[in-house]
Motif scaffolding. Structure first.
Motif, PDB file in Angstrom:
ATOM      1  N   UNK A 159       0.680  -1.004   0.287  1.00 20.09           N
ATOM      2  CA  UNK A 159       0.212  -0.189   0.392  1.00 20.09           C
ATOM      3  C   UNK A 159       0.765   0.853   0.265  1.00 20.09           C
ATOM      4  N   UNK A 160       0.878   1.740  -0.793  1.00 16.69           N
ATOM      5  CA  UNK A 160       1.073   3.610  -0.901  1.00 16.69           C
ATOM      6  C   UNK A 160       0.927   3.738   0.377  1.00 16.69           C
ATOM      7  N   UNK A 161       2.287   4.566   0.597  1.00 14.16           N
ATOM      8  CA  UNK A 161       1.874   5.610   1.977  1.00 14.16           C
ATOM      9  C   UNK A 161       0.855   6.653   1.528  1.00 14.16           C
ATOM     10  N   UNK A 162       0.511   7.483   1.120  1.00 13.44           N
ATOM     11  CA  UNK A 162      -0.961   7.653   1.012  1.00 13.44           C
ATOM     12  C   UNK A 162      -1.672   7.472   2.012  1.00 13.44           C
ATOM     13  N   UNK A 163      -2.179   6.430   1.567  1.00 15.35           N
ATOM     14  CA  UNK A 163      -3.065   5.598   2.468  1.00 15.35           C
ATOM     15  C   UNK A 163      -2.464   4.970   3.602  1.00 15.35           C
ATOM     16  N   UNK A 164      -1.957   4.616   3.833  1.00 16.74           N
ATOM     17  CA  UNK A 164      -0.961   3.744   5.144  1.00 16.74           C
ATOM     18  C   UNK A 164      -1.053   5.518   6.248  1.00 16.74           C
ATOM     19  N   UNK A 165      -0.481   6.815   5.831  1.00 20.78           N
ATOM     20  CA  UNK A 165      -0.522   7.749   6.497  1.00 20.78           C
ATOM     21  C   UNK A 165      -1.807   8.230   6.829  1.00 20.78           C
ATOM     22  N   UNK A 166      -3.158   8.239   6.097  1.00 17.52           N
ATOM     23  CA  UNK A 166      -4.182   8.340   6.248  1.00 17.52           C
ATOM     24  C   UNK A 166      -5.033   7.530   7.401  1.00 17.52           C
ATOM     25  N   UNK A 167      -4.251   6.550   7.223  1.00 21.02           N
ATOM     26  CA  UNK A 167      -5.060   5.601   8.701  1.00 21.02           C
ATOM     27  C   UNK A 167      -4.691   5.627   9.574  1.00 21.02           C
ATOM     28  N   UNK A 168      -3.319   6.033   9.851  1.00 22.19           N
ATOM     29  CA  UNK A 168      -2.335   6.648  11.083  1.00 22.19           C
ATOM     30  C   UNK A 168      -2.798   7.629  11.831  1.00 22.19           C
ATOM     31  N   UNK A 169      -2.741   8.843  10.962  1.00 23.75           N
ATOM     32  CA  UNK A 169      -3.261   9.993  11.051  1.00 23.75           C
ATOM     33  C   UNK A 169      -4.851   9.833  11.709  1.00 23.75           C
ATOM     34  N   UNK A 170      -5.776   8.838  11.143  1.00 28.91           N
ATOM     35  CA  UNK A 170      -7.225   8.344  11.977  1.00 28.91           C
ATOM     36  C   UNK A 170      -7.000   7.839  13.218  1.00 28.91           C
ATOM     37  N   UNK A 171      -6.266   7.250  12.731  1.00 24.55           N
ATOM     38  CA  UNK A 171      -6.329   6.197  14.316  1.00 24.55           C
ATOM     39  C   UNK A 171      -5.901   6.949  15.715  1.00 24.55           C
ATOM     40  N   UNK A 172      -4.523   7.574  14.583  1.00 22.62           N
ATOM     41  CA  UNK A 172      -4.184   8.630  16.547  1.00 22.62           C
ATOM     42  C   UNK A 172      -5.269   9.629  16.393  1.00 22.62           C
ATOM     43  N   UNK A 173      -5.888  10.468  15.921  1.00 21.45           N
ATOM     44  CA  UNK A 173      -6.973  12.002  15.875  1.00 21.45           C
ATOM     45  C   UNK A 173      -6.952  11.371  17.042  1.00 21.45           C
ATOM     46  N   UNK A 174      -6.958  12.724  17.809  1.00 17.27           N
ATOM     47  CA  UNK A 174      -7.063  13.518  19.382  1.00 17.27           C
ATOM     48  C   UNK A 174      -8.383  12.970  19.451  1.00 17.27           C
ATOM     49  N   UNK A 175      -9.378  13.787  18.754  1.00 20.48           N
ATOM     50  CA  UNK A 175     -10.616  13.707  18.961  1.00 20.48           C
ATOM     51  C   UNK A 175     -11.851  12.314  18.590  1.00 20.48           C
ATOM     52  N   UNK A 176     -11.550  11.866  17.456  1.00 22.83           N
ATOM     53  CA  UNK A 176     -12.055  10.621  16.429  1.00 22.83           C
ATOM     54  C   UNK A 176     -10.836   9.340  16.368  1.00 22.83           C
ATOM     55  N   UNK A 177      -9.664   9.377  17.342  1.00 27.48           N
ATOM     56  CA  UNK A 177      -8.975   8.426  16.936  1.00 27.48           C
ATOM     57  C   UNK A 177      -9.612   7.183  17.910  1.00 27.48           C
TER      58      UNK A 177
END
Length: 304
Positions: A123-141
């Motif tokens: 998988x590209x880093x764009x996809x993985x980066x989006x997943x990582x940012x979503x998992x670590x989001x302070x509001x909804x992660x």
């Protein structure tokens, strides 16, 4: 002379096998060796209108500018620290995963786990980066949701200069550890099974078998991977950094690749960034030669 004759005889005996090398050779010539011609730009004041040969020759001026750069120390520090973290925390992970997978005897379960481990690498880093940012989001992660469930305050991982390097390193492990595991599993498959039987007869448990049979059996592969890893100590992949960085963490995320992108492609300082890239490659070459020599001195099989 004898080696040339044997190669020529082998080439005539198996011509179609050697033809498979042609695309690989063409790839390296076109994309690796031919672009070396552009390194001349590092010694010129390059202007697109004048071309490479028409631009003014300035000698080592670009390298002098690099040495006097106020940002050089920060960029080199960030690059080396991120690679050092990756080496310390990431290098042992594929070895441990390969050892655990090698001990699994249920074949269908082993194949499922292997596929799950390999999948992120494709998988590209764009996809993985989006997943990582979503998992670590302070509001909804999900991670901060778990922290809140335990009565802890949410953490803004992506905007914190302390936590961001850990996010970078462990996201890199998540993506690449599974693929590197393939190499260690292939090396383990060549270990003589009688060695394990002998270890069991001597009363050695699983841990002793791993320590005295498995690890020595893949020692040369570990040494080879270490040499390749050290060659990248002065380089950080652009996509990984770019997918995770933001203005709040540039003090720890601004590395050689992002610095080259910002000055070279955005500000059109081609000569200066070419000089940086040349220094980066030379340092990587020196590190590879040095580590390769050390490993050979230890009696292990190295790159050459």
């Amino acid at each position: 002379m004898t080696s040339r004759r044997s190669l020529w005889r082998d080439l005539k005996r198996r011509p179609f096998l050697y033809m498979l090398l042609l695309p690989v050779i063409a790839y390296f010539i076109i994309f690796k060796y031919f672009p070396l011609y552009g390194e001349i730009i590092a010694f010129k004041d390059f202007r697109l209108a004048d071309g490479i040969w028409g631009s003014k020759w300035v000698g080592l001026d670009q390298f002098t500018r690099l040495l006097h750069s106020t940002e050089l120390l920060k960029i080199v520090r960030n690059t080396l620290l991120l690679n050092l973290y990756g080496l310390v925390f990431g290098f042992p992970v594929p070895i441990a995963l390969a050892i655990m997978l090698n001990e699994i005897r249920v074949e269908w379960y082993k194949r499922v786990v292997q596929n799950l481990l390999y999948l992120p690498h494709f998988l590209s880093w764009i996809i993985l980066g989006t997943i990582v940012i979503g998992l670590l989001s302070p509001g909804s992660g999900f991670v901060n949701y778990v922290l809140k469930a335990f009565g802890l305050e949410p953490i803004y991982f992506m905007g914190n200069t302390f936590w961001w390097p850990f996010v970078y390193v462990f996201s890199g492990i998540w993506r690449d550890a599974g693929f590197s595991t393939i190499l260690y599993l292939a090396a383990m498959s060549s270990i003589d099974p009688h060695l394990y039987e002998a270890a069991r007869m001597d009363g050695g448990g699983k841990l002793r078998q791993i320590w005295h049979v498995t690890l020595p059996g893949i020692r040369s592969t570990i040494a080879l991977m270490l040499v390749l890893q050290m060659g990248r100590m002065f380089d950080v992949g652009f996509e990984h950094i770019w997918a995770l960085t933001n203005p709040m963490v540039t003090s720890v995320s601004d590395v050689m690749s992002t610095y080259i992108y910002r000055l070279g492609l955005v500000n059109l300082q081609y000569s200066y960034t070419t000089a940086i890239g040349l220094v980066q490659s030379l340092v990587g070459l020196v590190l590879v030669l040095l580590v390769n020599r050390v490993i050979r001195a230890m009696g292990e099989r190295a790159l050459w």
